[in-house]
Design an enzyme around this catalytic site. Structure first.
Site, PDB file in Angstrom:
ATOM      1  N   ASP A  42      12.654 -30.791  -6.475  1.00 26.08           N
ATOM      2  CA  ASP A  42      13.084 -29.484  -5.985  1.00 26.08           C
ATOM      3  C   ASP A  42      14.588 -29.319  -5.882  1.00 26.08           C
ATOM      4  O   ASP A  42      15.085 -28.216  -5.927  1.00 26.08           O
ATOM      5  CB  ASP A  42      12.471 -29.220  -4.610  1.00 26.08           C
ATOM      6  CG  ASP A  42      13.149 -30.032  -3.541  1.00 26.08           C
ATOM      7  OD1 ASP A  42      13.332 -31.239  -3.773  1.00 26.08           O
ATOM      8  OD2 ASP A  42      13.518 -29.477  -2.501  1.00 26.08           O
ATOM      9  N   CYS A  83       0.835  -1.195   0.000  1.00 22.12           N
ATOM     10  CA  CYS A  83       0.000   0.000   0.000  1.00 22.12           C
ATOM     11  C   CYS A  83       0.876   1.254   0.000  1.00 22.12           C
ATOM     12  O   CYS A  83       2.096   1.162   0.032  1.00 22.12           O
ATOM     13  CB  CYS A  83      -0.901   0.026   1.229  1.00 22.12           C
ATOM     14  SG  CYS A  83       0.034   0.241   2.756  1.00 22.12           S
ATOM     15  N   CYS A 130       3.278   1.546   2.915  1.00 23.13           N
ATOM     16  CA  CYS A 130       4.489   0.725   2.789  1.00 23.13           C
ATOM     17  C   CYS A 130       5.493   1.428   1.880  1.00 23.13           C
ATOM     18  O   CYS A 130       6.686   1.469   2.174  1.00 23.13           O
ATOM     19  CB  CYS A 130       4.168  -0.633   2.179  1.00 23.13           C
ATOM     20  SG  CYS A 130       2.829  -1.513   2.957  1.00 23.13           S
ATOM     21  N   ASP A 188      10.224 -36.554  -6.579  1.00 23.17           N
ATOM     22  CA  ASP A 188      11.369 -36.598  -5.691  1.00 23.17           C
ATOM     23  C   ASP A 188      10.778 -36.673  -4.278  1.00 23.17           C
ATOM     24  O   ASP A 188       9.616 -36.337  -4.083  1.00 23.17           O
ATOM     25  CB  ASP A 188      12.181 -35.325  -5.889  1.00 23.17           C
ATOM     26  CG  ASP A 188      13.211 -35.149  -4.813  1.00 23.17           C
ATOM     27  OD1 ASP A 188      13.951 -36.102  -4.582  1.00 23.17           O
ATOM     28  OD2 ASP A 188      13.269 -34.068  -4.209  1.00 23.17           O
ATOM     29  N   ASP A 190      17.869 -32.871  -8.553  1.00 27.01           N
ATOM     30  CA  ASP A 190      16.739 -33.148  -9.436  1.00 27.01           C
ATOM     31  C   ASP A 190      16.800 -32.333 -10.712  1.00 27.01           C
ATOM     32  O   ASP A 190      16.090 -32.622 -11.674  1.00 27.01           O
ATOM     33  CB  ASP A 190      15.413 -32.802  -8.737  1.00 27.01           C
ATOM     34  CG  ASP A 190      15.172 -33.667  -7.533  1.00 27.01           C
ATOM     35  OD1 ASP A 190      15.415 -34.868  -7.640  1.00 27.01           O
ATOM     36  OD2 ASP A 190      14.765 -33.122  -6.496  1.00 27.01           O
TER      37      ASP A 190
END
Lengths: 55, 758
Positions: free
Chosen positions: B630, B46, B49, B446, B634
């Protein structure tokens, strides 16, 4: 027919101006942060150096 | 208090300066000592921020300009000086934890600009030509018509040269490689329509197809731009995730001084200092210190591995508990990480062979349409002998069968599907991935970090006396070791009897455990062979709590399954997929997870190359493999599979190798992505059927020579609208709770963002 001689170029000119304005706004990065632009109007004081101050 | 506090303080300061040096390496040098750094700050949402972050960061000395981009959730900081400002720490203090992103991530995307400009010009031309055409269709006088045709010709030429270029370039590059794609018939149709219309305009003919040619370019560019926007959005979201590989490391010079070097500058033989929580930058051998290493990303092992002087370590593993000094044994480009990249490049052949559905359709479509147009020309030549009439009809055939509907049929569905995936927290890299996922018939998972969260959980908490568990939790809460975290998390919520018991003389022994005194008793929590050493049980195994050397409690752990893992596997099975696990972890751990999920096809202890080998075997059996993984180990398998999905917490190269990345914790993302892709595939086929049906009706009319520019314009718009409307019917993934709640996506991204700060 005579009215068309200036009306058609005029229409094209207006359309062309709009196109040029859009291309310019695109180039100057006005679409980079649409969400941010919407929120920034809520900020009171602007002390950004890239924003011209009003007073 | 004691040594531990000092060590922690020293680590903290070393960590802070290392973080600052990382800012320098991640920044881009502008003119005159000015540097630009891009940070991803997922927490901004916003105006408040924006102001907090911009004001807070501008106050740091050396910072010249701060600009928050709310759309991409990034902060761009320009700073001057040799020493970088401590931006990450400042953001943390402002309450907006952030992380560094690639320095070029903030640059404009040239392809998008090109598409938008081309679209704007095409829109301008098409609208004005259409305006002039309406008066021509409603019966303008021949002189007016002639003038209007000339104006249209000028506008169409602009559109053709500026906007049509995108299609021509793509068509040319396909043709020069001896292939065809959708852009070939589009380019031929547009160019011929323009050429014939120009000829007719010069010879004062009654019909010109400038409006059809420009409208075609305009419609197709809309589809192409939307497609690009969706994919760019997905790519930005993935790029905004925290980077797991370190950018640099602190080097210990021979004279005792320290340097912070980028990973690429580290030479074998250099000594590297690693604080707890650092990732190991290059392969090496431990020379000093003891610690535990989290190898989940590199080998798939869920249990931490112990590191003592002499043990060799792989790049990418995470140092958990104690400071280590390692001697580099390989340069970055020869390290484990680089080895994975090489395996990935070797594996990527299979996916490159996949031809997109639209291109396969074009390969069928263009010869048919072009030969029909040629036959029409020959037929009319023989029937009437007028070559101008014959060419006009033949080109009308090309325009009416113009691949407008076909050109939009696939991309518009993929745009809608990508949008739906995005709402479900799944990012897709490109349209062909959606097609490939719909084809998959076996899902290979995995284990660590994919089926599980890679977080340990206490199994037998109920069997341990609450008081003992509470003591263990008190001690464990002081450590960062995953086992300690699991014990701390399992503690009973209220332990009134213990709240006032003070811990004294807390010492964490990296690699073995943690000890503390409570009311005169020495408690040890850690490896059994250390905690029970005084009782003469030096060969005991497991994790225990001991009081003055005697056993108090034993702890057993298992890896936490991802939320809804079982449901996700069940749904995939119902969808007709075979499920299998290929893991690098020890057989025991893999068997346990496989049993809990009811998967009987699993394999453990696989090296990265062996995983790729398994996928190749499956592919040679004619199976289309969906790989979900991940880790670094892999990544080659993700690249080798027919289609691949990675969670957001995957290793960097795994994320870039995968076709889909899901941002939320739940494994339901996998069946959701499959359902959306399959329905998208179905709608694409419907669209092809619609386009074919339309052609079956329109083609005879065109061959018979009844097509005027007005009919062409109407038919084209109608078929395009039909195809787009059909694409909007996509239902899959719509009714998932929170699916459209953007704050949920944000919070998940936030979780990931703070992860490396631990």
């Amino acid at each position: 027919m005579t009215s068309l001689i200036f009306l058609v170029p005029l229409a094209l000119l207006l359309g062309g101006t709009a196109l040029a304005a859009f291309l310019w706004s695109l180039k100057s990065g006005q679409y980079e942060d649409l969400d941010g632009a919407a929120e920034r109007i809520l900020l009171d004081e602007e002390e950004e150096d890239d924003q011209p101050s009003r007073k | 208090m004691n040594g531990r506090g000092l060590v922690a303080a020293a680590q903290a300061s070393a960590g802070a300066s290392a973080a600052r040096q990382e800012v320098r390496i991640a920044s881009r040098a502008l003119e005159q000592g000015l540097h630009q750094t891009e940070l991803s700050v997922p927490g901004v949402h916003c105006a408040g921020c924006i102001r907090t972050v911009e004001k807070g960061l501008s106050r740091i000395p050396g910072v010249e300009h701060v600009r928050v981009n709310l759309s991409t959730k990034r902060v761009s900081v320009k700073w001057r000086g040799d020493e970088p400002p401590d931006l990450l720490d400042a953001l943390e203090k402002l309450g907006f934890p952030g992380h560094l992103t690639e320095a070029d991530a903030g640059r404009k995307d040239p392809e998008f600009g090109r598409l938008i400009r081309a679209l704007a010009v095409a829109g301008f031309s098409a609208m004005n030509i259409m305006l002039l055409s309406v008066s021509v269709w409603s019966g303008a006088e021949p002189t007016t018509r002639h003038v209007f045709h000339w104006i249209s010709a000028a506008l169409a030429l602009l559109c053709l040269v500026y906007s049509g270029r995108i299609f021509f370039v793509s068509a040319w590059s396909a043709l020069s490689r001896g292939r065809t794609n959708m852009d070939v018939p589009i380019s031929i149709g547009v160019c011929l329509a323009f050429g014939l219309s120009l000829y007719d305009t010069i010879h004062n003919g009654p019909h010109a197809y400038f409006d059809a040619a420009t409208a075609l370019i305009f419609f197709l560019l809309i589809g192409r731009t939307l497609d690009h926007v969706m994919r760019e959005k997905a790519r930005t979201a993935v790029r905004g995730l925290a980077r797991l590989a370190p950018r640099g490391a602190t080097i210990l010079r021979d004279d005792g001084g320290r340097d912070y070097l980028a990973v690429g500058e580290i030479e074998p033989g250099m000594r590297i200092m690693l604080a707890a929580g650092d990732r190991i930058p290059v392969d090496g051998v431990v020379t000093e210190g003891a610690s535990d290493l989290d190898c989940a990303l590199t080998s798939g092992e869920s249990a931490p591995r112990r590191a003592t002087p002499g043990s060799s370590v792989q790049a990418g593993t995470l140092n958990l508990t104690g400071p280590l000094t390692i001697t580099a044994s390989a340069r970055a480009e020869n390290s484990f990480l680089a080895e994975m990249v090489r395996l990935m490049e070797a594996a990527e052949g299979g996916r490159a062979r996949y031809r997109r559905l639209a291109d396969r359709a074009a390969a069928l479509y263009s010869p048919v349409v072009h030969s029909v147009a040629l036959l029409t020309f020959l037929g009319w030549m023989m029937a009437t002998g007028e070559w101008h009439r014959a060419i006009t009809v033949a080109i009308a055939v090309l325009i009416i069968t113009c691949p407008c509907a076909l050109g939009l049929a696939v991309p518009i569905v993929q745009v809608v599907a990508a949008r739906r995936l995005f709402e479900n927290g799944i990012m897709v890299k490109d349209g062909s991935a959606i097609e490939r996922l719909a084809e998959s018939d076996i899902a290979v998972f995995d284990k660590t970090g994919t089926l599980t969260l890679g977080r340990l959980q206490l199994v037998d908490g109920d069997a341990i006396a609450p008081r003992d568990l509470a003591i263990a939790a008190r001690i464990a809460s002081l450590s960062n070791h995953p086992v300690s975290k699991a014990i701390a998390a399992a503690a009973p919520p209220a332990d009134a009897g213990l709240a006032d018991t003070g811990l004294a003389d807390v010492v964490e022994q990296p690699g073995v455990g943690i000890e503390a005194r409570i009311g005169g008793n020495l408690y040890r929590l850690g490896r059994a062979d250390w905690a029970l050493a005084e009782a003469g049980q030096a060969h005991a195994e497991g994790t225990v709590l001991s009081r003055d050397g005697t056993l108090v409690a034993r702890f057993a752990f298992e890896d936490t399954l991802r939320p809804q893992a079982r449901e996700a596997i069940e749904v995939l099975r119902e969808a007709g997929l075979r499920i299998s696990i290929l893991s690098g972890d020890a057989p025991g751990a893999v068997t346990a997870v496989a049993l809990r999920l009811g998967i009987d096809d699993f394999d453990a202890g696989l090296l990265p190359a062996a995983k790729v080998g398994r996928l190749d075997d499956l592919a040679s059996e004619g199976r289309k493999v969906l790989m979900v993984g991940d880790g670094l180990n892999d990544a080659p398998a993700l690249a080798a599979a027919h289609v691949s999905i990675a969670p957001a917490n995957a290793a960097d190269i795994g994320r870039s190798a995968a076709d889909f990345v899901f941002l939320r914790d739940s494994l339901v993302a996998v069946p959701t992505a499959l359902a959306i892709s399959r329905e998208a595939g179905q709608i694409v086929r419907q669209n092809f059927a619609l386009a074919t049906a339309y052609n079956a009706i329109a083609l005879p009319i065109a061959i018979a020579g009844y097509v005027t520019p007005l009919v062409a314009a109407l038919a084209m718009s109608l078929s395009s609208v039909l195809v787009v409307a059909n694409a909007l019917r996509l239902k899959a993934g719509k009714n998932i709770p929170h699916a459209t709640d953007p704050s949920r996506v944000r919070s998940v991204k936030g979780d990931i963002a703070v992860e490396p700060a631990q």
